[in-house]
Design an enzyme around this catalytic site. Structure first.
Site, short mmCIF file in Angstrom:
data_model
loop_
_atom_site.label_atom_id
_atom_site.label_comp_id
_atom_site.label_asym_id
_atom_site.label_seq_id
_atom_site.Cartn_x
_atom_site.Cartn_y
_atom_site.Cartn_z
N TYR A 210 23.41 -5.51 2.34
CA TYR A 210 22.03 -5.28 1.53
C TYR A 210 21.10 -5.09 2.58
O TYR A 210 20.76 -5.90 3.39
CB TYR A 210 21.82 -6.39 0.60
N ARG A 223 33.26 -7.79 -3.54
CA ARG A 223 33.22 -7.56 -4.78
C ARG A 223 34.36 -7.86 -5.80
O ARG A 223 34.13 -8.07 -6.95
CB ARG A 223 33.04 -6.07 -5.21
N GLU A 324 25.26 -10.02 -16.25
CA GLU A 324 26.16 -10.09 -15.30
C GLU A 324 27.56 -10.52 -15.73
O GLU A 324 27.73 -11.21 -16.54
CB GLU A 324 25.84 -10.96 -14.18
C1 3EB Z 1 24.85 -8.28 -6.97
O1 3EB Z 1 25.69 -7.60 -7.06
C2 3EB Z 1 24.47 -9.44 -8.26
O2 3EB Z 1 25.17 -14.22 -4.34
O3 3EB Z 1 27.15 -14.84 -4.43
C3 3EB Z 1 26.89 -11.07 -7.81
C4 3EB Z 1 27.95 -11.90 -7.38
C5 3EB Z 1 25.62 -11.25 -7.37
C6 3EB Z 1 27.60 -12.84 -6.30
C7 3EB Z 1 26.06 -14.06 -4.94
C8 3EB Z 1 25.52 -12.35 -6.19
C9 3EB Z 1 26.49 -13.18 -5.76
O4 3EB Z 1 24.25 -8.42 -5.71
C10 3EB Z 1 24.31 -10.48 -8.03
#
Ligand code: 3EB
Length: 333
Positions: A210, A223, A324
């Protein structure tokens, strides 16, 4: 065959009425239990495996919900530096609960928690982190320098670095990170002797890449993960690329989330996952606003008819996310 079975985690979900029966049925083979409830769940005197209270309201008639991770063969349990764990020769499940004495120190707590987790994995011989569950209060509140979730990410990222854990493709666990109203930092983890198959989503930027606008250190998760024929999908939300889509609109966020879920599942199928029956599918749906449950549930239950779906009220880790979803799918329920 026994080895393959032992390397495959199984999830058994239980209401309070079912829970005692599950404890009896799987006695000696329980890797760990997450008890989701706003009020304190049953106190299990003498229970040796990890047992944590996740302080989130369950949006159902039963205000409490148990996720029981079970092994096909007997487990041995242990405790080390504040962690509790259970292992079966192939998998290790652990939990850690850390009280937050000073609200401005979530970064240091995250670093300490992950350092302790890596230490246990290195010393017990289950080096491969497969799945992490992270719950802590006020995730979107401000910490000492920035939003607490971002400070958490700094601490988590630093622990990977200082413990010699490279962050890269095929190397980071599936995860979720949700905010509670109050209580300690609760982390659970599943690890193995061998690596799982990490999954990404072609429609989303890899979380550990990111851009900086989402925080100075990126979150370290993949993911999803394939582990011995089961699929663990990380918390999945309305993010395309790295951007939040449809702020304020829960139904459009839900559609985007379901599309992301489909894509991770399709990556899993390309990686050999063969789950077909929704009877083996468990979905945890986290909603920022409890009142969204009614509109959200119709759409989910149409798409995944026959799956086991539970709704929780939780703060999602970006303040503009309203929903979520995480998933666990067994090929042979
Ligand atoms: C995202 O896709 C949403 O910080 O461990 C999803 C799964 C999310 C895990 C983490 C954060 C986390 O960024 C947030």
């Amino acid at each position: 065959m026994d080895d393959v079975a032992a390397a495959t985690p199984r999830l058994v979900c239980a209401s309070p009425a079912q829970f005692q029966g599950v404890l009896i049925e799987f006695a000696g083979r329980i890797l760990g239990v997450l008890a989701y409830s706003a009020a304190a769940p049953a106190d299990l005197a003498g229970f040796e495996a990890p047992y944590v209270w996740v302080r989130l309201p369950v949006l159902a008639e039963d205000a409490c919900w148990y996720e029981v991770w079970v092994s096909s063969v007997p487990v041995t349990t242990g405790k080390k530096s504040g962690l509790s764990f259970a292992s079966n020769g192939k998998l290790l499940f652990g939990s850690l609960v850390m009280d937050e004495a000073d609200r401005s120190r979530i970064e240091q707590m995250a670093q300490a928690a992950y350092t302790a987790i890596f230490d246990v994995l290195d010393h017990t011989g289950y080096p491969e982190l497969l799945r992490l569950w992270n719950y802590f209060p006020d995730i979107n509140g401000s910490g000492c320098k920035m939003e607490r979730y971002r400070e958490f990410n700094v601490g988590r990222h630093n622990a990977f670095g200082s413990e010699g854990r490279p962050i890269g493709d095929g190397l980071v666990p599936a995860a979720c990170a949700l905010g509670t109203r109050q209580g300690p930092l609760v982390a659970c983890f599943l690890a193995g002797r061998v690596r799982g198959v990490c999954l990404e989503n072609p429609r989303q930027t890899t979380a550990y890449r990111y851009p900086e606008e989402y925080g100075p250190r990126s979150p370290t998760f993949s993911r999803g993960m394939l582990v011995g024929g089961v699929l663990l999908v990380s918390g999945t939300a309305s993010i395309v690329g790295s951007r939040t889509m449809h702020p304020g609109d829960v139904l459009r966020q839900l559609d985007e989330t379901l599309e992301n879920l489909r894509l991770v599942i399709s990556q899993a199928r390309s990686g050999g996952f063969s789950g077909a029956s929704a009877a083996g599918l468990c979905l945890n749906v986290y909603l920022r606003r409890a009142e969204d449950r009614t509109v959200v549930c119709g759409r989910i239950e149409t798409e995944y008819a026959g799956a086991h779906v539970v709704y929780f009220q939780a703060d999602v880790c970006r303040s503009d996310l309203l929903v979520e979803i995480e998933a666990f799918w067994m090929s042979h329920p």
